[in-house]
Scaffold this motif. Structure first.
Motif, PDB file in Angstrom:
ATOM      1  N   UNK A   1       0.825  -1.209   0.000  1.00  0.00           N
ATOM      2  CA  UNK A   1       0.000   0.000   0.000  1.00  0.00           C
ATOM      3  C   UNK A   1       0.857   1.256   0.000  1.00  0.00           C
ATOM      4  N   UNK A   2       1.922   1.266   0.792  1.00  0.00           N
ATOM      5  CA  UNK A   2       2.837   2.410   0.834  1.00  0.00           C
ATOM      6  C   UNK A   2       3.544   2.562  -0.514  1.00  0.00           C
ATOM      7  N   UNK A   3       3.934   1.438  -1.113  1.00  0.00           N
ATOM      8  CA  UNK A   3       4.602   1.497  -2.420  1.00  0.00           C
ATOM      9  C   UNK A   3       3.703   2.161  -3.453  1.00  0.00           C
ATOM     10  N   UNK A   4       2.402   1.815  -3.432  1.00  0.00           N
ATOM     11  CA  UNK A   4       1.472   2.398  -4.411  1.00  0.00           C
ATOM     12  C   UNK A   4       1.209   3.873  -4.117  1.00  0.00           C
TER      13      UNK A   4
ATOM     14  N   UNK B   1       4.396   5.654  -6.238  1.00  0.00           N
ATOM     15  CA  UNK B   1       3.841   5.727  -7.582  1.00  0.00           C
ATOM     16  C   UNK B   1       3.508   4.413  -8.244  1.00  0.00           C
ATOM     17  N   UNK B   2       3.489   3.326  -7.517  1.00  0.00           N
ATOM     18  CA  UNK B   2       3.154   2.032  -8.099  1.00  0.00           C
ATOM     19  C   UNK B   2       3.604   0.899  -7.204  1.00  0.00           C
TER      20      UNK B   2
END
Length: 421
Positions: free
Chosen positions: A376-379, A383-384
């Motif tokens: 979730x943090x990566x998205x 940015x993805x």
């Protein structure tokens, strides 16, 4: 160790007979609608619809999943103490009654984050007793030489539940709003789980009598203190934690990842369900492999495949590659759940099995907290999903190294003498 008849009976599981296999089959059916399939494997399909309706980020919606996982991780060790004192049957019956009611709370929550988390708190409380721990703790009571096969059968039900329930949720979401779909499946959880708990969950009579008499010394195995001081325990448990971290992250975010690519929700749900389906194939043979070869070869073979699946999702966009990646992740999915009780029973015995499994499973469950939050943090911030997928691949490789180390430690594990004493 005492050699009295009741002690010997409690330390010599049947491995055969109608009662033992009734328990194993009952565990399989019960686990198909336990907390894993009912919530962990299903909630990911609702992240995007809930975020869209409430106007929240995916990280915010995933925080409910994280809260539930944290509470389960904290509470499961206490459940283990309860299981060692009182047995599994009462816990399983209570869980079968409370789980569908707790799940139904979600459909009444408005777009209020504090109420959303309050709902997660209630679900988290129920998750403590509705986790696989109570069901899995039954199997070592009835099986020893064929424990790997029995655990694989029980966990086969969990994998089937993951496949069937993810597929059913996806179909319902393609026809109904998310609240209606969730309510229908909560009803299914109760309709299947309650009868199984009442008629198939039973503790081994000899072991139950020893527990009721508080005669722990008559039960074979290592003390909790000796087990907790074992390097084997603290090498294998983190390995399984990392495997769970990757699995939970993928089950929660794979559907949003695919719908971001333009896939329809029912098709994305089919890929999530495929992880469970492939897991069934892996579990069909994992039990026999565990009983014959032990846990090391199995883990060292399957955990790197999980890493390969994450790398493929991060680097390749073709439909074929996505299905292959899901299959590779599915091969490793659930293997840690088969290996953990087998390892604890084999090397530490029955005396403190509930407590030790509760502690270990609590640590492993923390993977369900950090995995979804990581993606979730990566998205949301990076940015993805690509960066998060690479981190998951690294975690899978670290789990491989840890399981190889655990295999070497098992050869000289001192508590094996305590078990045989």
């Amino acid at each position: 160790m005492s050699t009295r008849p009741d002690a010997m009976a409690a330390g010599a599981p049947l491995d055969h007979g109608r009662a033992a296999w009734t328990v194993a089959v009952g565990c399989a059916i019960g686990l198909s609608v336990a907390f894993g399939p009912a919530f962990i494997a299903s909630f990911g399909l609702y992240v995007k619809p809930i975020a869209a309706e409430f106007g929240w980020s995916r990280t915010a919606v995933s925080s409910l999943y994280a809260l539930v996982a944290i509470m389960g991780a904290i509470g499961t060790p206490f459940l283990g103490f309860l299981l060692d004192r009182k047995g599994s049957r009462g816990v399983i019956i209570a869980a079968s009654l409370l789980l569908p009611l707790a799940l139904l709370l979600l459909i009444a929550v408005p777009a209020d984050f504090s109420l959303f988390l309050a709902c997660g708190f209630v679900i988290g409380l129920v998750s403590i007793i509705a986790s696989p721990t109570a069901y899995v703790s039954l199997l070592p009571q009835w099986f020893s030489r064929r424990l790997g096969l029995a655990v694989a059968l029980g966990m086969f039900g969990s994998g089937f539940g993951q496949f069937a329930m993810a597929h059913a949720h996806g179909e319902l979401l393609s026809h109904y709003d998310w609240r209606t779909a969730w309510a229908i499946m909560a009803g299914v959880v109760g309709a299947v789980g309650i009868p199984v708990a009442l008629f198939a969950a039973r503790d081994r009579p000899e072991l139950r009598r020893l527990r009721q008499a508080r005669n722990e010394e008559a039960i074979e195995g290592a003390s909790l203190r000796d087990a907790m001081r074992s390097p084997l325990f603290w090498s294998a448990t983190p390995a399984f934690f990392l495997v769970m971290l990757v699995t939970a992250a993928m089950l929660t975010h794979l559907a949003p990842l695919l719908t971001d690519k333009g896939w329809a929700i029912e098709r994305a749900a089919g890929v999530v369900a495929m992880i469970g389906l492939v897991s069934l194939a892996g579990r069909a043979v994992s039990g026999a492999l565990l009983d014959r070869f032990g846990f090391g070869i199995l883990g060292a073979t399957l955990f790197p495949l999980q890493a390969a699946g994450c790398v493929m999702l991060a680097t390749v966009d073709s439909d074929g590659a996505i299905y292959l990646a899901a299959a590779l992740i599915g091969l490793a999915y659930g293997v840690e759940a088969d290996m953990l009780p087998w390892l604890l029973r084999r090397y530490f015995g029955l005396r403190c099995f509930g407590r030790l499994y509760g502690i270990a499973f609590g640590v492993v469950q923390l993977g369900s907290v950090f995995g979804p939050l990581l993606l979730g943090y990566s998205f949301d911030r990076l940015g993805g999903y690509a960066a998060g997928l690479w981190i998951l691949a690294i975690a899978s490789m670290i789990s491989t190294l840890l399981i190889i180390a655990a295999t070497r430690l098992a050869g000289g594990e001192s508590v094996r003498q305590a078990q045989a004493a």
